[in-house]
Structure formats: structure tokens, C-alpha cells
Motif scaffolding. Structure first.
Motif, PDB file in Angstrom:
ATOM      1  N   GLY A  24       0.803  -1.207   0.000  1.00  9.44           N
ATOM      2  CA  GLY A  24       0.000   0.000   0.000  1.00  9.44           C
ATOM      3  C   GLY A  24       0.831   1.250   0.000  1.00  9.44           C
ATOM      4  O   GLY A  24       1.948   1.280  -0.529  1.00  9.44           O
ATOM      5  N   HIS A  25       0.292   2.299   0.622  1.00  2.88           N
ATOM      6  CA  HIS A  25       0.959   3.590   0.705  1.00  2.88           C
ATOM      7  C   HIS A  25       1.624   3.744   2.070  1.00  2.88           C
ATOM      8  O   HIS A  25       1.377   2.973   2.986  1.00  2.88           O
ATOM      9  CB  HIS A  25      -0.055   4.722   0.524  1.00  2.88           C
ATOM     10  CG  HIS A  25      -0.936   4.563  -0.664  1.00  2.88           C
ATOM     11  ND1 HIS A  25      -0.472   4.693  -1.940  1.00  2.88           N
ATOM     12  CD2 HIS A  25      -2.256   4.279  -0.762  1.00  2.88           C
ATOM     13  CE1 HIS A  25      -1.473   4.507  -2.789  1.00  2.88           C
ATOM     14  NE2 HIS A  25      -2.549   4.248  -2.099  1.00  2.88           N
ATOM     15  N   ARG A  26       2.414   4.804   2.195  1.00  2.00           N
ATOM     16  CA  ARG A  26       3.102   5.045   3.462  1.00  2.00           C
ATOM     17  C   ARG A  26       2.113   5.174   4.625  1.00  2.00           C
ATOM     18  O   ARG A  26       2.343   4.638   5.709  1.00  2.00           O
ATOM     19  CB  ARG A  26       3.944   6.317   3.361  1.00  2.00           C
ATOM     20  CG  ARG A  26       4.716   6.631   4.632  1.00  2.00           C
ATOM     21  CD  ARG A  26       5.628   7.839   4.453  1.00  2.00           C
ATOM     22  NE  ARG A  26       6.354   8.137   5.679  1.00  2.00           N
ATOM     23  CZ  ARG A  26       7.460   7.527   6.067  1.00  2.00           C
ATOM     24  NH1 ARG A  26       7.991   6.591   5.303  1.00  2.00           N
ATOM     25  NH2 ARG A  26       8.056   7.843   7.204  1.00  2.00           N
ATOM     26  N   PHE A  27       1.003   5.872   4.395  1.00  2.00           N
ATOM     27  CA  PHE A  27       0.059   6.127   5.475  1.00  2.00           C
ATOM     28  C   PHE A  27      -1.257   5.366   5.338  1.00  2.00           C
ATOM     29  O   PHE A  27      -2.178   5.561   6.135  1.00  2.00           O
ATOM     30  CB  PHE A  27      -0.233   7.631   5.577  1.00  2.00           C
ATOM     31  CG  PHE A  27       1.006   8.458   5.761  1.00  2.00           C
ATOM     32  CD1 PHE A  27       1.854   8.247   6.845  1.00  2.00           C
ATOM     33  CD2 PHE A  27       1.356   9.437   4.844  1.00  2.00           C
ATOM     34  CE1 PHE A  27       3.008   8.992   7.015  1.00  2.00           C
ATOM     35  CE2 PHE A  27       2.503  10.194   5.003  1.00  2.00           C
ATOM     36  CZ  PHE A  27       3.334   9.975   6.091  1.00  2.00           C
ATOM     37  N   ALA A  28      -1.368   4.511   4.340  1.00  6.24           N
ATOM     38  CA  ALA A  28      -2.587   3.716   4.145  1.00  6.24           C
ATOM     39  C   ALA A  28      -2.214   2.428   3.436  1.00  6.24           C
ATOM     40  O   ALA A  28      -1.739   2.456   2.302  1.00  6.24           O
ATOM     41  CB  ALA A  28      -3.627   4.491   3.331  1.00  6.24           C
ATOM     42  N   ALA A  29      -2.410   1.308   4.100  1.00  6.84           N
ATOM     43  CA  ALA A  29      -1.988   0.029   3.532  1.00  6.84           C
ATOM     44  C   ALA A  29      -2.896  -1.080   4.047  1.00  6.84           C
ATOM     45  O   ALA A  29      -3.833  -0.839   4.817  1.00  6.84           O
ATOM     46  CB  ALA A  29      -0.532  -0.254   3.888  1.00  6.84           C
ATOM     47  N   GLY A  30      -2.619  -2.296   3.611  1.00  7.34           N
ATOM     48  CA  GLY A  30      -3.446  -3.418   4.054  1.00  7.34           C
ATOM     49  C   GLY A  30      -2.852  -4.750   3.662  1.00  7.34           C
ATOM     50  O   GLY A  30      -1.883  -4.822   2.895  1.00  7.34           O
ATOM     51  N   TYR A  31      -3.436  -5.797   4.194  1.00  6.04           N
ATOM     52  CA  TYR A  31      -2.989  -7.150   3.880  1.00  6.04           C
ATOM     53  C   TYR A  31      -4.090  -8.132   4.252  1.00  6.04           C
ATOM     54  O   TYR A  31      -5.082  -7.763   4.902  1.00  6.04           O
ATOM     55  CB  TYR A  31      -1.702  -7.492   4.635  1.00  6.04           C
ATOM     56  CG  TYR A  31      -1.819  -7.484   6.149  1.00  6.04           C
ATOM     57  CD1 TYR A  31      -2.039  -8.657   6.868  1.00  6.04           C
ATOM     58  CD2 TYR A  31      -1.704  -6.296   6.867  1.00  6.04           C
ATOM     59  CE1 TYR A  31      -2.144  -8.644   8.257  1.00  6.04           C
ATOM     60  CE2 TYR A  31      -1.807  -6.271   8.250  1.00  6.04           C
ATOM     61  CZ  TYR A  31      -2.027  -7.452   8.942  1.00  6.04           C
ATOM     62  OH  TYR A  31      -2.138  -7.435  10.303  1.00  6.04           O
ATOM     63  N   THR A  32      -3.941  -9.370   3.821  1.00  4.93           N
ATOM     64  CA  THR A  32      -4.872 -10.439   4.155  1.00  4.93           C
ATOM     65  C   THR A  32      -4.123 -11.480   4.973  1.00  4.93           C
ATOM     66  O   THR A  32      -2.966 -11.796   4.682  1.00  4.93           O
ATOM     67  CB  THR A  32      -5.457 -11.082   2.880  1.00  4.93           C
ATOM     68  OG1 THR A  32      -6.172 -10.081   2.145  1.00  4.93           O
ATOM     69  CG2 THR A  32      -6.408 -12.216   3.231  1.00  4.93           C
ATOM     70  N   THR A  33      -4.781 -12.009   6.002  1.00  4.08           N
ATOM     71  CA  THR A  33      -4.134 -12.977   6.872  1.00  4.08           C
ATOM     72  C   THR A  33      -5.150 -14.017   7.317  1.00  4.08           C
ATOM     73  O   THR A  33      -6.349 -13.894   7.042  1.00  4.08           O
ATOM     74  CB  THR A  33      -3.517 -12.266   8.094  1.00  4.08           C
ATOM     75  OG1 THR A  33      -2.747 -13.196   8.840  1.00  4.08           O
ATOM     76  CG2 THR A  33      -4.596 -11.656   8.988  1.00  4.08           C
TER      77      THR A  33
END
Length: 333
Positions: A308-317
Motif C-alpha cells: 500500500g501507501h506510506r500512510f494507508a496500507a493493508g494485507y490479508t491474513t
């Protein structure tokens, strides 16, 4: 134009698109207005040029309601209708091939692959990569492409581009020099910016309110996390969101992130299909005590299989709620 030519080489993409006989545009899974707006804007330009074009995303099965008024939705097709082979495949707003979900296999059947994106964590998986991490949105990268290409931005195309710009800047809370110039250029075509914003960001069914009550009741603050910068998080369980749209679920992070005692915010969203699968949204501020440059949540997300971005990101786990929370806190340190 908010993307400079010394950052992104538009010429190769213009050449490939100009000579393309067929194009597939693929958006990322759980699409937002930036990926869909980008896909439809490009489709409108290609259709105007007489090029056969399809736009698709792998999941969910239907386009979120808030985006159904975007011009060009007639170009959207189901994943099963995306051809295995195509002259040019364009991935929009996708930091990695994995973000294409079940449609990632279409990359192999494309003679040329173009990636248009603004995520700093982009893996450069295209034949041609138009990636500008300084751009506010993927739609702003496309605006630069259209300028170099000599393709005019009419009202319908501007509507799609504005949708990505207004949502990815949080209604222009996160901007850079040139952002408002691009907005003015799009608004000058006659689009109703206020109505577009209201439809995409400020309209929810009543069921959203009791959902917020349940979800915010799970919120926890870990003030000593990440060296004392602090982390706040909340859980969105499947039973909390019965009958609600993806828009309502994705809106939770923007409320949780307002916590003044935490420099990092996270929302864990349980899959509607698989019990132990969670999609995690991360946000941070650009300046917090103990980290004047803010926390780079894209680095954290990347370490956990996302981006994602420096201040907005994500992932799946995967795992139980306690374990996925513990894994994030461990990654943050």
C-alpha cells in the motif's frame, strides 16, 4: 497534470494502447473508486477510439452500489467473461499481481501488460509500469497518460477520474501541489463534484449505525505499542455486517483512525466466506509524537504479505482474532 514525465515513461504505454487491437482492464479485488474509476475512464477512452475493451475484477461478484452510477459501467464484465488471451492487459491500482485475485492468471495470456498505479510498494509486475508513488491516486496517473496521449477528458471520463481522486485524498484532506489544479480541470467539464462525493463517501443505510455500535465496542487501545506511538484497532466480524455493503465495512477505518492517542490504526475484517480469513486495513498519520515523519504502514503491511501507501496500507491474513491481532502487534514491535 500531476505526474511528471521524469517519474513515469508514458510513451511506451501510449504506443502499446494506440496499436492495441483488444484490451482487458483489470481492477483489484474488493474494488474501491480509484481502481474502478481508473478502469472505466480508460475503457471510455479506448471505446471512443474503437478498441474492443472489457473491464473486470475478481471479487466480489457485484460492483459496490456506491459506484454503480459511474459512467462506463457497461464495459464491466464478469470474471468468467474475461478472455484468456488479449493484445494488451492493463492492471489499474494494483500493487502486485496477487491483488488481481483469480484474474491474475490472465497476465500470462496478454501480449503486453501495462501496470498503472501509485502504490510505493508496487512490485513492477507489468511489461510496462506506469507507477508514480507521488501521485494522489491512480486516476491522477491516468490523467497524465491521457495528456501525453492527446486524448481529451470529457465529462464522463472526468467523473470517473474525480471519483478516484476524491476518495483516495479523503475528500482532499491528503493532497500535494497540483491536486487542486487537477480537481479544477475535472470540475470544469461540468461534473457535480459534491454529488459524486456524497454518493461515494457520505451515503449509508440505517443499518450502518448499529453496525458501528457493535464494531466500535470491540475497539482497543495499545498505547505502548510501536515504541509508545500507540495502536488502536477494532474487529469487524461477519455477523456484524449481515446485509451491509462493502462500503459500510470499509468506512470503519476512517472512524477508528481519529483516535488521538494512537499513531497507527487497524481494522480487522472477517471474511464473509472463510471463518479464519481476515482483511486488515492500516492507517497512520504523517506526524505523531515519537515519529515526526509518521509510521510507514506500507512496510508493515508488506512484511505481512500485503502493501500500500506510506500512510494507508493493508494485507490479508488467516487465524483466529486473537492471533491475527497479536501478529500485527508483533510486526509493529
Amino acid at each position: 497534470m500531476t505526474t511528471s514525465d521524469d517519474q513515469v515513461d508514458f510513451d511506451a504505454a501510449v504506443s502499446a494502447l494506440t496499436t492495441a487491437r483488444s484490451v482487458t482492464v483489470v481492477c483489484h479485488v474488493q474494488p474501491d473508486a480509484d481502481t474502478v474509476g481508473s478502469g472505466l475512464a480508460l475503457a471510455l477512452v479506448l471505446h471512443r477510439r474503437g478498441v474492443p475493451v472489457r473491464v473486470s475484477f475478481a471479487d466480489p461478484a457485484e460492483l459496490p452500489v456506491s459506484m454503480r452510477s459511474l459512467p462506463g459501467v457497461r464495459h464491466l464484465v464478469a470474471p468468467a467473461d474475461v478472455p484468456r488471451e488479449v493484445d494488451v492487459l492493463v492492471a489499474v491500482d494494483c500493487g502486485s499481481a496477487g491483488r488481481l485475485g483469480a484474474l491474475a492468471d490472465r497476465l500470462d495470456g496478454a501480449a503486453t501488460t501495462i501496470v498503472v498505479d501509485h502504490h510505493r510498494s508496487n512490485t513492477g509486475f507489468g511489461t510496462i509500469n506506469l507507477v508514480d508513488p507521488n501521485a494522489e491516486s491512480t486516476t491522477s496517473v491516468l490523467a497524465g497518460l491521457f495528456e501525453v496521449w492527446g486524448e481529451p477528458i470529457d465529462r464522463d471520463i472526468a467523473h470517473c477520474l474525480y471519483a478516484g481522486l476524491v476518495t483516495d485524498t479523503g475528500s482532499f484532506r491528503w493532497v500535494r501541489p497540483g491536486t487542486h489544479r487537477l480537481a479544477e480541470r475535472l470540475l470544469s467539464t461540468g461534473i457535480d463534484g459534491a454529488e459524486i462525493t456524497r454518493t461515494l463517501m457520505d451515503t449509508h443505510p440505517f443499518g450502518w449505525l448499529p453496525m458501528l455500535s457493535r464494531v466500535l465496542g470491540t475497539a482497543r487501545l495499545e498505547p505502548r505499542a510501536h515504541g509508545g506511538i500507540g495502536v488502536v484497532y477494532a474487529l469487524v466480524r461477519r455477523e456484524d455486517v449481515e446485509g451491509l455493503r462493502s462500503e459500510e465495512i470499509e468506512s470503519v477505518i476512517d472512524i477508528v483512525r481519529t483516535t488521538s492517542e494512537a499513531g497507527v490504526a487497524a481494522v480487522f475484517k472477517q471474511s464473509r466466506v472463510v471463518d479464519d480469513r481476515w482483511t486488515v486495513s492500516l492507517r497512520s498519520r504523517d506526524s505523531v509524537p515519537g515519529a515526526q515523519d509518521g509510521v510507514d504502514v506500507s512496510a508493515v503491511a508488506t512484511s505481512l504479505g500485503g502493501g500500500g501507501h506510506r500512510f494507508a496500507a493493508g494485507y490479508t491474513t488467516h487465524g483466529c482474532a486473537e492471533d491475527v491481532v497479536a501478529a500485527l502487534l508483533a510486526a509493529l514491535g
